[in-house]
Design an enzyme around this catalytic site. Structure first.
Site, PDB file in Angstrom:
ATOM      1  N   VAL A 195      15.091   5.106 -12.600  1.00  0.00           N
ATOM      2  CA  VAL A 195      14.425   5.702 -13.768  1.00  0.00           C
ATOM      3  C   VAL A 195      13.430   4.730 -14.411  1.00  0.00           C
ATOM      4  O   VAL A 195      13.043   4.900 -15.563  1.00  0.00           O
ATOM      5  CB  VAL A 195      15.462   6.209 -14.809  1.00  0.00           C
ATOM      6  CG1 VAL A 195      16.203   7.423 -14.279  1.00  0.00           C
ATOM      7  CG2 VAL A 195      16.446   5.113 -15.212  1.00  0.00           C
ATOM      8  N   GLY A 196      13.031   3.713 -13.673  1.00  0.00           N
ATOM      9  CA  GLY A 196      12.056   2.746 -14.187  1.00  0.00           C
ATOM     10  C   GLY A 196      12.003   1.571 -13.236  1.00  0.00           C
ATOM     11  O   GLY A 196      12.867   1.434 -12.364  1.00  0.00           O
ATOM     12  N   GLN A 208       8.242  -0.125   5.676  1.00  0.00           N
ATOM     13  CA  GLN A 208       7.577   1.157   5.949  1.00  0.00           C
ATOM     14  C   GLN A 208       8.598   2.302   5.805  1.00  0.00           C
ATOM     15  O   GLN A 208       9.530   2.159   5.040  1.00  0.00           O
ATOM     16  CB  GLN A 208       6.901   1.178   7.317  1.00  0.00           C
ATOM     17  CG  GLN A 208       5.680   0.265   7.431  1.00  0.00           C
ATOM     18  CD  GLN A 208       6.022  -1.185   7.663  1.00  0.00           C
ATOM     19  OE1 GLN A 208       6.849  -1.504   8.486  1.00  0.00           O
ATOM     20  NE2 GLN A 208       5.401  -2.082   6.932  1.00  0.00           N
ATOM     21  N   GLY A 253       4.831  -4.377   1.478  1.00  0.00           N
ATOM     22  CA  GLY A 253       4.664  -5.072   0.206  1.00  0.00           C
ATOM     23  C   GLY A 253       5.753  -4.579  -0.708  1.00  0.00           C
ATOM     24  O   GLY A 253       5.728  -3.437  -1.142  1.00  0.00           O
ATOM     25  N   HIS A 254       6.758  -5.407  -0.928  1.00  0.00           N
ATOM     26  CA  HIS A 254       7.871  -4.989  -1.770  1.00  0.00           C
ATOM     27  C   HIS A 254       7.682  -5.582  -3.168  1.00  0.00           C
ATOM     28  O   HIS A 254       7.711  -6.788  -3.342  1.00  0.00           O
ATOM     29  CB  HIS A 254       9.202  -5.441  -1.159  1.00  0.00           C
ATOM     30  CG  HIS A 254       9.516  -4.705   0.117  1.00  0.00           C
ATOM     31  ND1 HIS A 254      10.546  -5.028   0.938  1.00  0.00           N
ATOM     32  CD2 HIS A 254       8.918  -3.644   0.685  1.00  0.00           C
ATOM     33  CE1 HIS A 254      10.574  -4.194   1.968  1.00  0.00           C
ATOM     34  NE2 HIS A 254       9.578  -3.359   1.834  1.00  0.00           N
ATOM     35  N   GLY A 282      10.030   2.437  -2.818  1.00  0.00           N
ATOM     36  CA  GLY A 282      10.706   1.644  -3.849  1.00  0.00           C
ATOM     37  C   GLY A 282      11.897   0.898  -3.256  1.00  0.00           C
ATOM     38  O   GLY A 282      12.883   0.636  -3.947  1.00  0.00           O
ATOM     39  N   LYS A 283      11.784   0.545  -1.972  1.00  0.00           N
ATOM     40  CA  LYS A 283      12.898  -0.144  -1.292  1.00  0.00           C
ATOM     41  C   LYS A 283      13.176  -1.508  -1.908  1.00  0.00           C
ATOM     42  O   LYS A 283      14.314  -1.926  -1.993  1.00  0.00           O
ATOM     43  CB  LYS A 283      12.573  -0.336   0.203  1.00  0.00           C
ATOM     44  CG  LYS A 283      12.519   0.966   0.975  1.00  0.00           C
ATOM     45  CD  LYS A 283      12.219   0.732   2.444  1.00  0.00           C
ATOM     46  CE  LYS A 283      10.805   0.279   2.702  1.00  0.00           C
ATOM     47  NZ  LYS A 283       9.758   1.275   2.478  1.00  0.00           N
ATOM     48  N   ASP A 307       6.615   2.826   0.914  1.00  0.00           N
ATOM     49  CA  ASP A 307       6.405   2.713  -0.538  1.00  0.00           C
ATOM     50  C   ASP A 307       7.417   3.519  -1.345  1.00  0.00           C
ATOM     51  O   ASP A 307       7.094   4.034  -2.417  1.00  0.00           O
ATOM     52  CB  ASP A 307       4.978   3.157  -0.933  1.00  0.00           C
ATOM     53  CG  ASP A 307       3.919   2.472  -0.103  1.00  0.00           C
ATOM     54  OD1 ASP A 307       4.065   1.264   0.123  1.00  0.00           O
ATOM     55  OD2 ASP A 307       2.961   3.141   0.322  1.00  0.00           O
ATOM     56  N   ARG A 322      -5.242   0.273  -2.336  1.00  0.00           N
ATOM     57  CA  ARG A 322      -5.803   1.623  -2.165  1.00  0.00           C
ATOM     58  C   ARG A 322      -5.026   2.636  -3.005  1.00  0.00           C
ATOM     59  O   ARG A 322      -3.796   2.557  -3.083  1.00  0.00           O
ATOM     60  CB  ARG A 322      -5.672   2.074  -0.696  1.00  0.00           C
ATOM     61  CG  ARG A 322      -6.527   1.316   0.267  1.00  0.00           C
ATOM     62  CD  ARG A 322      -6.343   1.844   1.675  1.00  0.00           C
ATOM     63  NE  ARG A 322      -5.064   1.455   2.270  1.00  0.00           N
ATOM     64  CZ  ARG A 322      -4.671   1.781   3.481  1.00  0.00           C
ATOM     65  NH1 ARG A 322      -5.442   2.535   4.248  1.00  0.00           N
ATOM     66  NH2 ARG A 322      -3.516   1.384   3.966  1.00  0.00           N
TER      67      ARG A 322
HETATM   68  P1  IMP Z   1      -0.437  -0.713   9.962  1.00  0.00           P
HETATM   69  O1  IMP Z   1       1.044  -0.831   9.869  1.00  0.00           O
HETATM   70  O2  IMP Z   1      -1.190  -1.666   9.102  1.00  0.00           O
HETATM   71  O3  IMP Z   1      -0.896  -0.725  11.399  1.00  0.00           O
HETATM   72  O4  IMP Z   1      -0.858   0.751   9.409  1.00  0.00           O
HETATM   73  C1  IMP Z   1      -0.493   1.957  10.066  1.00  0.00           C
HETATM   74  C2  IMP Z   1      -0.183   3.050   9.051  1.00  0.00           C
HETATM   75  O5  IMP Z   1       1.020   2.707   8.361  1.00  0.00           O
HETATM   76  C3  IMP Z   1      -1.241   3.243   7.969  1.00  0.00           C
HETATM   77  O6  IMP Z   1      -1.278   4.605   7.585  1.00  0.00           O
HETATM   78  C4  IMP Z   1      -0.712   2.400   6.818  1.00  0.00           C
HETATM   79  O7  IMP Z   1      -1.211   2.833   5.570  1.00  0.00           O
HETATM   80  C5  IMP Z   1       0.777   2.656   6.957  1.00  0.00           C
HETATM   81  N1  IMP Z   1       1.607   1.571   6.421  1.00  0.00           N
HETATM   82  C6  IMP Z   1       1.898   0.399   7.013  1.00  0.00           C
HETATM   83  N2  IMP Z   1       2.724  -0.323   6.239  1.00  0.00           N
HETATM   84  C7  IMP Z   1       2.972   0.404   5.161  1.00  0.00           C
HETATM   85  C8  IMP Z   1       3.805   0.195   4.005  1.00  0.00           C
HETATM   86  O8  IMP Z   1       4.493  -0.820   3.840  1.00  0.00           O
HETATM   87  N3  IMP Z   1       3.788   1.204   3.092  1.00  0.00           N
HETATM   88  C9  IMP Z   1       3.077   2.336   3.274  1.00  0.00           C
HETATM   89  N4  IMP Z   1       2.311   2.582   4.327  1.00  0.00           N
HETATM   90  C10 IMP Z   1       2.256   1.620   5.265  1.00  0.00           C
END
Ligand code: IMP
Length: 426
Positions: A409-410, A221, A40-41, A15-16, A13, A300
């Site tokens: 910056v945004g 990730q 999720g980008h 900001g890629k 997360d 979440r």
């Molecule tokens: P999984 O990849 O769904 O198996 O989750 C394993 C861990 O990686 C958990 O703590 C998720 O919240 C975290 N995680 C998986 N993908 C992302 C992502 O794209 N962004 C942030 N955390 C992620």
């Protein structure tokens, strides 16, 4: 022409999506190499928000070839859903999409197992998208690969084998074992649209390079969620570091010219696991509220905290970053003071570099920086930033031991300070 890898330097997360979207102006080919719909980008283009989970963010640029590499695990329903959404907005026309024949298929029983486990005592806060169980099947050599969609008898046999293998686990978790025939029917229908996209993507990428194309490897990730290098067992099930970019795409390490790490100006984490700089006070609420720190896949609330330099230094070391993109600096505006963790104390010893197996005992040592109230979102050069914001950026650069090449910056494409471009020879 250059090959540039974009890698998350924190817990995801960072900001890629926005950085990849900016850099795709210079790349004709964009490659996702790992993970799946756990990512999720989120992109904001022409004021419109769009979240992509499996298709590379580069798809928004006309003329781009987007590749889903063999390191990925892909849910066909998510892939087809994104293709429909993009087609509806005219974002598929004039672009090409290729899916590796060797990428693994995420199936309903993977998601079921993920959900059942997450409702029990061993939960780690996954995204419940079936990612871990799909990679388990891959490692157990019984996974279904996209190439299998083109051979129906083989697909049927493999589905029977995989569902039989999961049956005892699902029953022990109190779930209903899956029916392979029903899954086969759905997959067979999805295959009609997906099989034409399948390719030997490793060979395709080498051909593209031979034709002088520029490539962008789009990480998912982040380094601290990497299966080998992250805060195990609170990690995802793939390689999110630059090593994963190589195995997950089929490129040689010699072909990667530059590696750019993406880090927020602060830190966030979703799911369970150690997070030394986590804030439970008003400062944490500010970061969540102003930064919109809610999961783009799960919704979440994200855990928020100050920037963690020992962790960032490990990411710099593991990935050999040539530069850092520092995102969401604007979110710090209005905070009375800004802190960054410059070292940890663990069992009475000072650590400049995060030891991921002892991070749960780390007590952060902070440096405090003056805050600023003037908005930063209109800044397009470092000189446009309020002096304390500029000093913060300079301090991050020197404390992380890596040059900052871009400052966000945004959320919009243009709300960016570009200091140097990894696609251009410096
Ligand atoms: P999984 O990849 O769904 O198996 O989750 C394993 C861990 O990686 C958990 O703590 C998720 O919240 C975290 N995680 C998986 N993908 C992302 C992502 O794209 N962004 C942030 N955390 C992620």
């Amino acid at each position: 022409m250059p090959v540039v890898a974009i890698i998350g330097a924190q817990w995801g997360d960072e900001g890629k999506g926005k950085v990849v979207d900016l850099y795709t102006e210079f790349a004709q080919v964009v490659v996702r190499f790992g993970g799946g719909s756990n990512a999720g980008h989120t992109l904001v283009v022409d004021g419109e928000k769009l979240t992509l989970r499996v298709i590379p963010s580069g798809i928004l640029r006309r003329g781009t070839l987007c590749v889903l590499g063999q390191g990925m695990v892909i849910d066909p329903e998510v892939l087809l859903g994104e293709m429909d959404t993009l087609a509806g907005k005219g974002h598929l026309e004039g672009r090409s999409l290729a899916v590796s024949r060797h990428a693994h298929v995420v199936l309903p029983y993977h998601q079921l197992v993920d959900e059942l486990r997450e409702s029990g005592p061993g939960a780690i806060g996954t995204t419940k998208k079936g990612i871990g169980p799909a990679y388990e099947d891959k490692a157990a050599r019984r996974g279904i690969r996209f190439v299998d969609l083109a051979d129906r008898p083989l697909l049927r046999a493999k589905l029977e084998r995989a569902t039989a293998a999961w049956k005892p686990t699902i029953e022990s978790l109190g779930g209903e074992p899956p029916e392979p025939a029903a899954i086969f029917e759905t997959l067979a229908a999805q295959a009609e649209k997906i099989v034409p996209l399948l390719a030997d993507t490793a060979a395709l990428l080498h051909d593209e390079l031979a034709r002088g194309r520029s490539l962008l490897l789009e990480g998912a990730q982040g380094t601290l969620l990497d299966l080998d290098h992250g805060t195990y067992p609170f990690v995802t099930s793939s390689s999110c570091t630059v090593g994963g970019a190589i195995t997950g795409s089929g490129l040689s390490p010699r072909r990667i010219d530059r590696v750019i790490g993406i880090t927020k100006a602060y830190a966030t984490r979703v799911g369970a696991g150690p997070f030394p700089t986590e804030l439970g006070d008003e400062a944490g609420n500010h970061l969540r509220r102003v930064g919109g720190e809610y999961g783009s896949v799960t919704g979440r609330p994200r855990r928020c905290g100050w920037l963690d330099l020992p962790a960032l230094r490990r990411a710099v070391l593991l990935n050999g970053f040539d530069g850092l993109a520092l995102t969401k600096l604007d979110v710090l505006t209005g905070m009375p003071e800004v802190k960054a963790c410059v070292a940890y104390e663990i069992d009475g010893r000072r650590h400049e570099l995060c030891p991921t197996d002892a991070i749960d005992r780390a007590v952060p040592i902070y440096e405090t920086f003056p805050g600023w109230t003037e908005p930063t979102d209109g800044a397009r050069t470092l000189a446009d930033l309020p002096a304390p914001a500029r000093r913060y950026v300079e301090s991050v650069e020197s404390l992380a031991g890596c040059p900052v090449v871009l400052v966000g910056v945004g959320p919009a494409r243009e709300q960016t300070i570009v200091l140097s471009n990894p696609f251009r020879r410096q």
